[in-house]
Design a protein around this motif. Sequence first.
Motif, short mmCIF file in Angstrom:
data_model
loop_
_atom_site.label_atom_id
_atom_site.label_comp_id
_atom_site.label_asym_id
_atom_site.label_seq_id
_atom_site.Cartn_x
_atom_site.Cartn_y
_atom_site.Cartn_z
N MET A 34 0.84 -1.20 0.00
CA MET A 34 0.00 0.00 0.00
C MET A 34 0.87 1.25 0.00
O MET A 34 1.83 1.35 0.75
CB MET A 34 -0.92 0.01 1.24
CG MET A 34 -1.77 1.28 1.34
SD MET A 34 -2.69 1.40 2.87
CE MET A 34 -3.88 0.09 2.66
N ALA A 35 0.51 2.19 -0.87
CA ALA A 35 1.15 3.51 -0.84
C ALA A 35 0.19 4.48 -0.17
O ALA A 35 -1.03 4.36 -0.28
CB ALA A 35 1.46 3.97 -2.26
N GLU A 36 0.74 5.44 0.54
CA GLU A 36 -0.07 6.43 1.22
C GLU A 36 0.43 7.82 0.90
O GLU A 36 1.64 8.07 0.84
CB GLU A 36 -0.07 6.21 2.73
CG GLU A 36 -0.73 4.91 3.17
CD GLU A 36 -0.79 4.76 4.68
OE1 GLU A 36 -0.15 5.58 5.39
OE2 GLU A 36 -1.49 3.84 5.16
N VAL A 37 -0.52 8.74 0.69
CA VAL A 37 -0.21 10.15 0.49
C VAL A 37 -1.00 10.92 1.52
O VAL A 37 -2.22 10.74 1.64
CB VAL A 37 -0.59 10.62 -0.93
CG1 VAL A 37 -0.37 12.13 -1.06
CG2 VAL A 37 0.20 9.87 -1.99
N ILE A 79 -3.54 4.06 -1.49
CA ILE A 79 -3.48 3.55 -2.86
C ILE A 79 -3.00 2.10 -2.80
O ILE A 79 -1.85 1.83 -2.45
CB ILE A 79 -2.52 4.38 -3.74
CG1 ILE A 79 -2.88 5.87 -3.67
CG2 ILE A 79 -2.54 3.88 -5.18
CD1 ILE A 79 -1.85 6.78 -4.31
N THR A 80 -3.90 1.17 -3.11
CA THR A 80 -3.52 -0.23 -3.03
C THR A 80 -4.39 -1.08 -3.96
O THR A 80 -5.60 -0.86 -4.06
CB THR A 80 -3.64 -0.76 -1.59
OG1 THR A 80 -3.23 -2.11 -1.54
CG2 THR A 80 -5.06 -0.65 -1.07
N THR A 81 -3.77 -2.03 -4.63
CA THR A 81 -4.51 -2.95 -5.49
C THR A 81 -5.44 -3.81 -4.63
O THR A 81 -5.03 -4.35 -3.60
CB THR A 81 -3.53 -3.85 -6.26
OG1 THR A 81 -2.69 -3.03 -7.08
CG2 THR A 81 -4.28 -4.84 -7.13
N GLY A 82 -6.71 -3.89 -5.05
CA GLY A 82 -7.69 -4.61 -4.26
C GLY A 82 -8.20 -3.82 -3.07
O GLY A 82 -8.83 -4.38 -2.16
N ASP A 110 -8.14 2.22 -5.56
CA ASP A 110 -7.81 0.86 -5.99
C ASP A 110 -7.51 0.90 -7.50
O ASP A 110 -8.43 0.95 -8.31
CB ASP A 110 -8.99 -0.07 -5.70
CG ASP A 110 -8.69 -1.53 -6.06
OD1 ASP A 110 -7.63 -1.79 -6.67
OD2 ASP A 110 -9.53 -2.39 -5.74
N PRO A 111 -6.24 0.90 -7.90
CA PRO A 111 -5.92 0.97 -9.33
C PRO A 111 -6.51 -0.18 -10.14
O PRO A 111 -6.74 -0.05 -11.35
CB PRO A 111 -4.39 0.92 -9.35
CG PRO A 111 -3.96 1.40 -8.00
CD PRO A 111 -5.03 0.90 -7.07
N GLN A 112 -6.79 -1.30 -9.49
CA GLN A 112 -7.30 -2.47 -10.20
C GLN A 112 -8.66 -2.22 -10.84
O GLN A 112 -9.01 -2.84 -11.85
CB GLN A 112 -7.39 -3.64 -9.22
CG GLN A 112 -7.59 -5.00 -9.87
CD GLN A 112 -7.44 -6.12 -8.87
OE1 GLN A 112 -7.99 -6.08 -7.77
NE2 GLN A 112 -6.67 -7.13 -9.24
N ILE A 132 -0.75 7.60 -10.64
CA ILE A 132 -1.78 7.97 -9.66
C ILE A 132 -1.14 8.55 -8.40
O ILE A 132 -1.54 9.60 -7.91
CB ILE A 132 -2.65 6.74 -9.32
CG1 ILE A 132 -3.48 6.33 -10.52
CG2 ILE A 132 -3.57 7.06 -8.12
CD1 ILE A 132 -4.10 4.94 -10.40
N GLY A 133 -0.13 7.87 -7.88
CA GLY A 133 0.54 8.36 -6.68
C GLY A 133 1.19 9.71 -6.88
O GLY A 133 1.11 10.59 -6.01
#
Length: 360
Positions: free
Chosen positions: A1-4, A17-20, A167-169, A220-221
């Motif tokens: 997970m990425a966080e901003v 920001i995390t897949t799923g 969720d980029p997915q 996105i990030g």
Amino acid sequence: MAEVNVNLDAHSYTIHITTGGISRVGELMSKLSLGNKILIVTDDNVCPLYAATLSGSLVAAGFKPTVLAVTPGESSKSLTTANTVFTEAIASGLDRKSAIIALGGGVVGDLAGFVAASYLRGVPFIQVPTTLLAQVDSSVGGKTAVNHELGKNLIGAFYQPRMVAIDPQVLDTLNDRELKAGLAEVVKYGVIADSDFFTYLQDNASALLARDPVVLTHVIGKCCQIKANIVAQDERESSLRMILNFGHTIGHAIEAEGGYSEYNHGEGVAIGMHAAALISQHAGLCEQSQVTALKKLLNRLDLPLTAPGYHPKELVRYLVRDKKVLNGKVNWVLMSQIGHVEITHEITEDTIAAVLEQVT
């Protein structure tokens, strides 16, 4: 997970920001001290795709969600649809600790955020954006609004979400036209704030169109970080934040003139950025090479540069009603070079007319 992190003192929040990530929304919301009643606002396209996953996540975390799906498209950004959402919130017994979740693109986010800002004078608001445009732009920064027949986003409020879960997915189910619309906003960030990022987009244009997950997640990030930095310095758009409107003045006019159906928001912004670059060149603020670089990237991303058949005089009607007009003059966001813009109202009517002729 990425966080901003969006640092706004008492209104600070985190973009996850995390897949799923949709399946983790309940877990993340359980840390926010919310009431157990939740209203999910979505649309008829997104609802069958992701509402069940989101609802299941909420139920597992102890929440009691209600789902309301509105008609997809810009027509739902209206006071009429907002009233439908207010009615559902009241009927569902939402109180001041109950959250409203926006599950969808920019229209759903703006609509749900406007309702959250107004219902009981403000209830918690969560963004779960499902389009690229919403993920990189409209879900971050707290702008909420509905449209009026005389102009776009004229009725609204600054109201920050408590959390954004990206969720980029979910972009796998986004159609090509909507993906490209989001890429227009992505290009905007390179123009206004980061020439190196603009170069990255030039180098990875094909990968973006091919939906490369690594490239998309990075983009996105990066966009979220740029916007978070700008919003942290100017939450209510009194100065610096206005640069985020690059391409939007003429873009909004084109959207409105087309009845919000011929060109979507990203397409309007692409044409608007081209027009803003041309105005910049006409005004002696930037070199032809900078305009050419922007045009080439927009072309590579299969975004429009012009709106054939539109009439400049009709577009001017919308410009004078734009929310960025102060004391009767439009505050133009113009390009001095890739990575840097400036704000000015010293643009002649002749220059505007000449550029509108070029892009119609």
